[in-house]
Design an enzyme around this catalytic site. Structure first.
Site, PDB file in Angstrom:
ATOM      1  N   GLY A 122     -16.215  10.285   0.343  1.00 40.41           N
ATOM      2  CA  GLY A 122     -17.337   9.373   0.162  1.00 40.41           C
ATOM      3  C   GLY A 122     -17.578   8.894  -1.246  1.00 40.41           C
TER       4      GLY A 122
ATOM      5  N   GLY B 178     -14.996   8.132  -3.288  1.00 40.35           N
ATOM      6  CA  GLY B 178     -13.783   7.444  -3.715  1.00 40.35           C
ATOM      7  C   GLY B 178     -13.912   5.937  -3.677  1.00 40.35           C
ATOM      8  N   GLN B 179     -12.884   5.268  -4.184  1.00 43.88           N
ATOM      9  CA  GLN B 179     -12.921   3.812  -4.319  1.00 43.88           C
ATOM     10  C   GLN B 179     -12.899   3.099  -2.974  1.00 43.88           C
ATOM     11  OE1 GLN B 179     -11.544   1.497  -7.216  1.00 43.88           O
ATOM     12  NE2 GLN B 179     -11.985   2.958  -8.842  1.00 43.88           N
TER      13      GLN B 179
ATOM     14  N   GLN C 164      -9.505  19.048   8.094  1.00 46.25           N
ATOM     15  CA  GLN C 164     -10.415  18.110   8.746  1.00 46.25           C
ATOM     16  C   GLN C 164     -10.201  18.093  10.254  1.00 46.25           C
ATOM     17  OE1 GLN C 164      -9.659  14.469   6.604  1.00 46.25           O
ATOM     18  NE2 GLN C 164     -10.958  15.072   4.874  1.00 46.25           N
TER      19      GLN C 164
ATOM     20  N   VAL D 191      -6.764   7.226   6.969  1.00 39.30           N
ATOM     21  CA  VAL D 191      -6.381   6.271   5.928  1.00 39.30           C
ATOM     22  C   VAL D 191      -5.411   6.878   4.919  1.00 39.30           C
ATOM     23  CG1 VAL D 191      -7.253   4.797   4.065  1.00 39.30           C
ATOM     24  CG2 VAL D 191      -8.574   5.052   6.176  1.00 39.30           C
TER      25      VAL D 191
ATOM     26  N   ASN E  52      -2.505   8.596   2.790  1.00 37.59           N
ATOM     27  CA  ASN E  52      -1.052   8.572   2.990  1.00 37.59           C
ATOM     28  C   ASN E  52      -0.412   9.946   2.791  1.00 37.59           C
ATOM     29  OD1 ASN E  52      -0.525   5.802   3.596  1.00 37.59           O
ATOM     30  ND2 ASN E  52      -1.099   5.310   1.501  1.00 37.59           N
TER      31      ASN E  52
ATOM     32  N   ARG F 275      -1.460  -8.149   4.980  1.00 39.33           N
ATOM     33  CA  ARG F 275      -0.547  -8.635   3.938  1.00 39.33           C
ATOM     34  C   ARG F 275       0.462  -9.618   4.523  1.00 39.33           C
ATOM     35  NH1 ARG F 275       0.117  -2.498   1.482  1.00 39.33           N
ATOM     36  NH2 ARG F 275      -1.485  -2.679  -0.160  1.00 39.33           N
TER      37      ARG F 275
ATOM     38  N   HIS G  59       3.709   3.464   8.125  1.00 39.03           N
ATOM     39  CA  HIS G  59       3.076   2.790   6.991  1.00 39.03           C
ATOM     40  C   HIS G  59       3.766   3.297   5.726  1.00 39.03           C
ATOM     41  CE1 HIS G  59       0.122   1.155   4.245  1.00 39.03           C
ATOM     42  NE2 HIS G  59      -0.081   2.363   3.745  1.00 39.03           N
TER      43      HIS G  59
END
Length: 326
Positions: free
Chosen positions: A13, A15-16, A113, A130, A132, A163, A188
């Site tokens: 929470g 983080g960027q 988690q 999200v 990686n 993208r 990914h």
């Protein structure tokens, strides 16, 4: 007027990516403008002061949909009875970092988690991962949360799709809205498979507008595959604002689907229509059904170029999986 309220957890929470995503979430971009949010924001112990600042900003934003905001360093409190979790918290990739380094560090995070989700979240909670290497991290979380439905785990490939979508739009000199059926398969990573053969421009096959197959294969595909590294090289940090937007769009495609919309997501490969191995998280083109469930779009052809890229991406996912001890 709020018609329902969902309980939502966001990790990482302070983080960027979370910083950008939280305000989009609070605005209603994910669940809609009539859906209230019981928001739990988690980060690791030691971040309490920063978490309080995030909460202050959300309070100061005066978002009508926020029914409650809780900041916490307890995964149990964050995940208790949730309908959805956005697992953003992870070690970000920096210059020169290898995937195996990320897998070791972030694999431990998502395993913890996953165990917490298994004991506290609703069985039908949807989980969006999200950090990686996201496919394998999502697989780790899924396998540490066997009580939850495997079909509801999603690894984010939407940034790759966005993208590719943008590059095709620029090349064809058409609005983004004119480009559809943008598909990314597999992992990914730099071995993802941006499948231009399925794309349409103004509802016509892409080859009618972009006839340069060499550009598609040898410029566009590698550019999408390496875009994350290019961003890191340029700004010294991994993608944040664009990743947050992609996450909001990925979830919106599920909670607020548009008729006929295709979206790419890393989902459980069990019983997939392409004969790929089961018990993987693999990027597939998906669409929502009237039942509120998604389906992997069946029957899409692979030409020799795409088939070769698919095997490379599959091999990478299998290698990553083999390196993990659950």
């Amino acid at each position: 007027m709020v018609s329902q309220t969902v309980s939502v957890a966001v990790t990482g929470g302070t983080g960027q990516i979370a910083y950008s995503f939280l305000f989009s979430l609070a605005h209603g971009d994910v669940f809609g403008l009539d859906c209230g949010i019981d928001l739990r924001i988690y980060d690791i112990p030691g971040t309490e002061r920063a978490l309080s600042g995030v909460r202050m900003e959300l309070d100061d934003g005066a978002f009508p949909l926020l029914q409650r905001v809780q900041v916490t360093t307890s995964l149990h409190d964050a995940f208790d009875g949730i309908d959805a979790a956005f697992l953003i918290g992870s070690v970000p990739r920096g210059p020169g970092m290898e995937r195996r380094d990320l897998l070791k560090k972030n694999g431990e995070i998502v395993a913890t988690q996953g165990k917490a989700l298994n004991t506290t979240a609703k069985r039908d909670a949807k989980i969006f991962v999200v950090g990686n290497p996201v496919n394998t991290n999502c697989w780790i979380a899924m396998n540490h949360a066997p009580r939850l439905l495997r079909k509801n785990f999603h690894a984010m490939l939407r940034l790759d799709q966005n993208r590719m979508h943008s590059m095709l739009s620029h090349r064809a000199e058409v609005p983004l809205s004119a480009v559809s059926q943008v598909v990314v398969w597999g992992n990914h990573s730099a071995k993802q498979v941006p499948d231009f053969t399925q794309a349409l421009i103004n509802d016509r096959p892409i080859a009618e507008t972009i006839a340069d197959r060499d550009w598609l294969e040898n410029i566009m595909v590698p550019s999408v595959q390496s875009r994350g590294s290019a961003v890191i090289e340029a700004r010294g940090k991994s993608s944040a604002a664009s990743a947050a937007r992609a996450l909001a769009e990925a979830a919106r495609s599920i909670y607020q689907p548009k008729e006929g919309e295709w979206f790419s997501s890393g989902v459980c490969s069990d019983h997939n229509p392409y004969g790929l191995p089961e018990d993987l998280i693999f990027g597939f083109p998906c669409r929502m059904l009237a039942t509120g469930e998604y389906e992997v779009i069946p029957g899409l052809p692979w030409d020799a170029f795409i088939r070769g890229k698919m095997q490379i991406s599959l091999d990478e996912i299998l290698q990553e999986k083999a390196s993990v001890s659950l």
